[in-house]
Scaffold this motif. Structure first.
Motif, mmCIF file in Angstrom:
data_model
loop_
_atom_site.group_PDB
_atom_site.id
_atom_site.type_symbol
_atom_site.label_atom_id
_atom_site.label_comp_id
_atom_site.label_asym_id
_atom_site.label_seq_id
_atom_site.Cartn_x
_atom_site.Cartn_y
_atom_site.Cartn_z
ATOM 1 N N CYS A 17 5.833 -1.100 7.679
ATOM 2 C CA CYS A 17 7.145 -1.716 7.466
ATOM 3 C C CYS A 17 7.265 -2.148 6.012
ATOM 4 N N ASP A 18 8.375 -1.800 5.400
ATOM 5 C CA ASP A 18 8.614 -2.252 4.035
ATOM 6 C C ASP A 18 9.940 -2.993 3.913
ATOM 7 N N LEU A 19 10.740 -2.966 4.956
ATOM 8 C CA LEU A 19 12.040 -3.619 4.917
ATOM 9 C C LEU A 19 12.219 -4.399 6.212
ATOM 10 N N ILE A 20 12.093 -5.703 6.123
ATOM 11 C CA ILE A 20 12.089 -6.565 7.307
ATOM 12 C C ILE A 20 13.337 -6.345 8.164
ATOM 13 N N SER A 21 14.479 -6.094 7.538
ATOM 14 C CA SER A 21 15.716 -5.932 8.304
ATOM 15 C C SER A 21 15.783 -4.602 9.055
ATOM 16 N N GLN B 279 12.951 -2.939 10.871
ATOM 17 C CA GLN B 279 11.642 -2.734 11.478
ATOM 18 C C GLN B 279 11.640 -1.623 12.522
ATOM 19 N N ASP B 280 12.816 -1.106 12.850
ATOM 20 C CA ASP B 280 12.915 0.016 13.777
ATOM 21 C C ASP B 280 12.495 1.327 13.122
ATOM 22 N N LEU B 281 12.429 1.360 11.806
ATOM 23 C CA LEU B 281 12.064 2.570 11.073
ATOM 24 C C LEU B 281 10.613 2.473 10.605
ATOM 25 N N TYR B 282 9.851 3.554 10.753
ATOM 26 C CA TYR B 282 8.470 3.587 10.269
ATOM 27 C C TYR B 282 7.948 5.004 10.312
ATOM 28 N N PRO B 283 6.953 5.318 9.506
ATOM 29 C CA PRO B 283 6.339 4.540 8.428
ATOM 30 C C PRO B 283 7.161 4.649 7.146
ATOM 31 N N TRP B 284 6.724 3.896 6.146
ATOM 32 C CA TRP B 284 7.447 3.796 4.886
ATOM 33 C C TRP B 284 6.593 4.247 3.705
ATOM 34 N N LEU B 285 7.191 4.997 2.799
ATOM 35 C CA LEU B 285 6.633 5.158 1.462
ATOM 36 C C LEU B 285 7.057 3.890 0.733
#
Length: 153
Positions: free
Chosen positions: A67-71, A73-79
Motif C-alpha cells: 500500500c502506498d496510498l492510504i485512501s 487500500q483496495d489497490l495493490y501492489p504499488w510501485l
C-alpha cells in the motif's frame, strides 16, 4: 548498473532513508521513512526496496509495496518511492527501476501494479494508464496509474 534488493546491500539504508525523507516527507517524518525502509528488507516479503548501484555508488531506489496510498487500500501492489539521485537524472534510470519492479510484481503473479504521482504525463510514456485521481494525506490531489501485468484474472 546493478539493481538489487536493499537487504543485499544494507550499507545504503541510511542514504535511501534520507532520499525518501527529503523527496517525499516533512521535517518531522524521517523516523517514518526509516521505519518503511527497515521493514522493506526482508527477503521474500513485501514491502521490498530495491537499489540501483553503479560501482559502489547508489544512483536510485524504488519500492514494491502493498500500500502506498492510504485512501486507496483496495489497490495493490504499488510501485512506490521511485527516486533517482539528482546528479544521475536524464539517463533512463527511472525507466530501468520501473521495469525491475514490474518484473518482480509479474513474477509474484499479480495481474496489475499501481502507483500515484503528483506528476502528470511522466508515467504514461512507460505504458502506465491513468485511471483517475485520488487523495494523499491529508487532502492533496494525486494522479492514479495502473500497469497491466497480465491479461489473466
Amino acid at each position: 548498473m546493478n539493481i538489487q534488493p536493499l537487504y543485499t546491500a544494507p550499507q545504503y539504508t541510511e542514504q535511501v532513508t534520507d532520499w525518501l525523507w527529503q523527496a517525499f516527507g516533512t521535517s518531522e517524518s524521517r523516523d517514518f521513512f526509516a521505519s518503511i525502509v527497515a521493514t522493506s528488507q526482508r527477503e521474500g516479503e513485501m514491502p521490498l526496496t530495491f537499489v540501483a548501484v553503479e560501482g559502489n555508488k547508489l544512483v536510485g531506489t524504488v519500492g514494491l509495496w502493498r500500500c502506498d496510498l492510504i485512501s486507496r487500500q483496495d489497490l495493490y501492489p504499488w510501485l512506490a518511492a521511485l527516486y533517482i539521485d539528482e546528479n544521475q537524472r536524464g539517463r533512463g534510470l527511472g525507466a530501468k527501476l520501473q521495469q525491475h519492479v514490474i518484473e518482480q510484481a509479474r513474477g509474484l503473479g499479480y495481474p496489475q501494479l499501481y502507483l500515484y504521482s503528483a506528476c502528470k504525463d511522466y508515467y504514461e510514456r512507460f505504458g502506465w494508464q491513468y485511471i483517475g485521481d485520488g487523495l494523499d494525506y491529508p487532502n492533496k490531489p494525486v494522479h492514479l496509474y495502473q500497469f497491466t501485468l497480465s491479461t489473466q484474472r
